[in-house]
Structures are given as structure tokens and as C-alpha cells.
Design an enzyme around this catalytic site. Sequence first.
Site, mmCIF file in Angstrom:
data_model
loop_
_atom_site.group_PDB
_atom_site.id
_atom_site.type_symbol
_atom_site.label_atom_id
_atom_site.label_comp_id
_atom_site.label_asym_id
_atom_site.label_seq_id
_atom_site.Cartn_x
_atom_site.Cartn_y
_atom_site.Cartn_z
ATOM 1 N N ASP A 77 0.827 -1.219 -0.041
ATOM 2 C CA ASP A 77 0.051 -0.061 -0.215
ATOM 3 C C ASP A 77 0.967 1.478 -0.079
ATOM 4 O OD1 ASP A 77 -2.015 -1.653 0.330
ATOM 5 O OD2 ASP A 77 -2.041 -1.414 2.479
ATOM 6 N N HIS A 124 -4.466 -1.667 -5.940
ATOM 7 C CA HIS A 124 -3.799 -0.566 -6.394
ATOM 8 C C HIS A 124 -4.546 0.406 -6.905
ATOM 9 C CE1 HIS A 124 0.192 -3.175 -7.641
ATOM 10 N NE2 HIS A 124 -0.086 -3.156 -6.483
HETATM 11 P P1 GDP Z 1 -0.513 0.275 -3.690
HETATM 12 O O1 GDP Z 1 -1.224 -1.198 -3.316
HETATM 13 O O2 GDP Z 1 1.117 0.217 -3.289
HETATM 14 O O3 GDP Z 1 -0.644 0.590 -5.097
HETATM 15 O O4 GDP Z 1 -1.171 1.118 -3.077
HETATM 16 P P2 GDP Z 1 -2.750 1.427 -2.515
HETATM 17 O O5 GDP Z 1 -3.232 2.058 -3.872
HETATM 18 O O6 GDP Z 1 -3.358 0.370 -1.970
HETATM 19 O O7 GDP Z 1 -2.599 2.417 -1.475
HETATM 20 C C1 GDP Z 1 -1.858 3.792 -1.625
HETATM 21 C C2 GDP Z 1 -2.903 4.858 -1.189
HETATM 22 O O8 GDP Z 1 -2.388 6.030 -1.432
HETATM 23 C C3 GDP Z 1 -4.291 5.227 -2.271
HETATM 24 O O9 GDP Z 1 -5.168 5.788 -1.730
HETATM 25 C C4 GDP Z 1 -3.429 6.125 -3.348
HETATM 26 O O10 GDP Z 1 -4.570 7.022 -3.908
HETATM 27 C C5 GDP Z 1 -2.842 7.017 -2.093
HETATM 28 N N1 GDP Z 1 -1.802 7.844 -2.681
HETATM 29 C C6 GDP Z 1 -0.699 7.488 -3.469
HETATM 30 N N2 GDP Z 1 -0.009 8.609 -3.619
HETATM 31 C C7 GDP Z 1 -0.541 9.685 -2.969
HETATM 32 C C8 GDP Z 1 0.124 10.994 -2.367
HETATM 33 O O11 GDP Z 1 1.354 11.212 -2.680
HETATM 34 N N3 GDP Z 1 -0.619 11.470 -1.434
HETATM 35 C C9 GDP Z 1 -1.799 10.965 -1.138
HETATM 36 N N4 GDP Z 1 -2.666 11.866 -0.318
HETATM 37 N N5 GDP Z 1 -2.181 9.840 -1.461
HETATM 38 C C10 GDP Z 1 -1.689 9.047 -2.147
#
Ligand code: GDP
Length: 423
Positions: free
Chosen positions: A12, A40
Site C-alpha cells: 500500500d 492498487h
Molecule cells: P499500492 O497497492 O502500493 O498501489 O497502494 P494502494 O493503492 O493500496 O494505497 C496507496 C494509497 O495512497 C491510495 O489511496 C492512493 O490513492 C494514495 N496515494 C498515492 N500517492 C499519494 C500521495 O502522494 N498523496 C496522497 N494523499 N495519497 C496518495
Amino acid sequence: MVKAIVGANWGDEGKGKITDMCADKADIVVRFQGGANAGHTIINEHGRFALHILPSGIFHENIINVIGNGVAFDINALKNEMAEINKAGIKFKLAVSDRAQILLNHHILMDTYEEERLADKKFGSTKSGIAPFYSDKYAKVGIQVWELYEKDMLKEKLKGMYEKVNIQFKYLYNKPEIDYMEVYNTLCEQAEFIKPYVTDTSKLLRNAVKEGKSILLEGQLGTLKDTDHGIYPYVTSSSTLAGYAAVGVGIPPYEIKDIIAITKAYSSAVGEGPFVSEVFGEEADELRRRGGDKGEFGAKTGRPRRVGHFDAVATRYGCELQGATEVCMTCLDVLGYMDEIKVCTAYEVDGVKYTDFLTTANLYRAKPVYETLPGWKSDIRGIKSYDELPKEAKDYVEFVEKQLGVKITMVSNGPERHEILFR
Ligand code: GDP
């Protein structure tokens, strides 16, 4: 050029956003491990999506998206996800490895029954069938995609498989038995559904490498959930490391030239297991509410994520095991409300300080040692260049960078595709 985008922590970290962003310049995006057990989150001009099994390159029409042989291939999940993506009017190219291993319904049931049986000793599984799936794969009783098209062989194999499964279901879990012919019929239907996409993806990728194509390998979860190197047994059942990506897609390991480890500006984790810099109570509620794009809640399960201060010990280990050539820090904007920001720079166990990551029992014993930095107390979303960040925000990034020993080349200051600051 082959680039891996992988998690330095517990998952995440924002890999989906970064993959979607980097996909702009890619020809092929590949998933190499894990299944539909994590999500993701991607926010772009098409809307907000939580991808579980499809690679994050699907929003770029010309990219080939590959489900590699290392994936726990859940055909039902793929079908549902494709229906959703098609509904949004998105067109994409997909290729599925003929050696990908198929996740069967009994894996999901077994995962669920086993968590029930373990009760208070449960792993906090997402109940997507991943542990039973990989157990079957390595016990060599699982089914690879090509076997779907060898009908007689498939039927015989299923018959033998469910003799064993049913003993477990009946006597260990006290649950209804499974009729192998029902499974056979379902698999025959699924075989037709995926047929247009099935190919020798290892060959496709080896050729693409020779032609100098740009390939992104997209990791799921992160180092600390790696079966071997993570917080065993509170890990996932596949390797989350860039090193495994070569195996999980079938290309030479030395072709992976760039390894981008993603880390959040704070810590978050789902499931059970030790988490040294975890915070609780109101402090946790506030960070959870402000985190990610809609709060820190699992993209797959909606479960509240555990949150904590940035753990430099765990992340340094995470980057080293990934072999990170560069680091991307996401969610820096989230910390804008804090007066001061703590970073865990060491663990203390029985009065002894450690700066190396430890085995699980010692992690449970460890107390975090913190260094405190001043906050910047402002909203940094909308800022377009790293230099324009408040000094305290840059100091924070540079402090973490020193702790990690790897260059932080990108800082993400918002969940949307364009919200990125290059250094
Ligand atoms: P992944 O599985 O690694 O792709 O991560 P997830 O999607 O499960 O969780 C990452 C969360 O952080 C999601 O809600 C994204 O929309 C959010 N996100 C990613 N980059 C940023 C950022 O720079 N700022 C904020 N506020 N949210 C972010």
C-alpha cells in the site's frame, strides 16, 4: 530497459499510482507475483479505480499488460475487473502467461475456513486464497493455464486433487465437499474466456527485451511481506522482491536495470504481525483519516489500516532487499497537519540499540527510538516543483534519504497522476 516498481514496506505504498504514471513511457506492464489479494488505487482522467489483478498499464491503450507466470491467477477476479473497466469505456491490451497458475475456488474457501479454525491466532488474511494456492503450486498439484486445454488430463488431475481436498473439508473443517466435475465445468468455461489472451509471455518479454522495449514490472505488497525476508509468518505467500520478478515473468535477472522502491512518508500496514513504530488511539485515527486519497482503508477489504511513524530501520532494510536503485516517497502531503514529525531510526531490545531489521520475535520486543523533525504545517498539494516545497518538508525528505542510503528521486504530493515532484 526493464524497470521494477516495488514496495519497500508492508504494501500500500502507492505502487499503482507510480506504475500508472511511469506507464506513460512504457511498452509493457507486467504483474509478476501475488493475486487479487491487494489493491492498487489509481486516480486519473478516467476516474478512481482499485485494480486487484489487472496490471496498472491498462489506462494506456497501446501498452501490453501481462499477467506473468508468478501470479496467483484468479480468473473470476479478472472477469469482474474487466467488466468494470470495460464499463468505464477503457480499452486495453492483455496477455496471460500460459504457465500462470490458476487460483481455484477451494483455495478461497480453505483460506476462509483456516482463518476460522485459527480464531485468535489468525493471520489476518484477505481470504483471497493465496496461501492455499501457493501451497498447491509448490506441492505441484496446482493447475497451470496450458492444462486447461488438455481436457482429459485436467479431469483426471481434478479428481485426484479433490479426493484430498474433500478429506480436509469434511474432517478438519466440517464443511461441504466439492464435486470435481463442477470445478471441471467451470474451468472449461473459464478456459474459453481467457483463450484470446493466453500466450507464451516469457517469450514475448524476452523478445521485447532484445528489441529494447520499455518494460515495467509491477510488484504487489512490499519487502516486509516477502515470504522469506518479511515478518514471517505474517507475510504473504509469494516473494515481493524485484529479484523474484525475473522468475515471475521469465526474463534474465540482469535485465532489470532500475528498481524503484516505493515508500510512504509514514507507515501503514494491514494484517497481523509486529509493527514497531505503530501509533494508536486518537493519534492513529487522525493519521488514518488523513492518509492516502480517502483515508487509510484497504483497497481490497475496506479494513482500517494500521498506521505509524516512518520506520527508517524497516525501510532501509526494505530498500536493500529490493536492491533499490532509486526511491519514490509518496503521501508527503498527508503530514502537513503535524507540528512535529517522528522518524524511527533504531530499535531498542532489552536495552540494546539496533539499526538493523530483526526477526519477528525480536520485533515484538523492540521499542522504537525516534528522532523528531519540525513539521511544515501547510498544504503542499498543488506545488509543482521540489524546490518550492517548504524548507521543513525538504529537510524531512533529505533526512529520510540519508537514513535509507538511496536517492529519493520522486516525491508524491497527492494521489493523482500528475501530482509528482522530481528531484
Ligand atoms: P499500492 O497497492 O502500493 O498501489 O497502494 P494502494 O493503492 O493500496 O494505497 C496507496 C494509497 O495512497 C491510495 O489511496 C492512493 O490513492 C494514495 N496515494 C498515492 N500517492 C499519494 C500521495 O502522494 N498523496 C496522497 N494523499 N495519497 C496518495
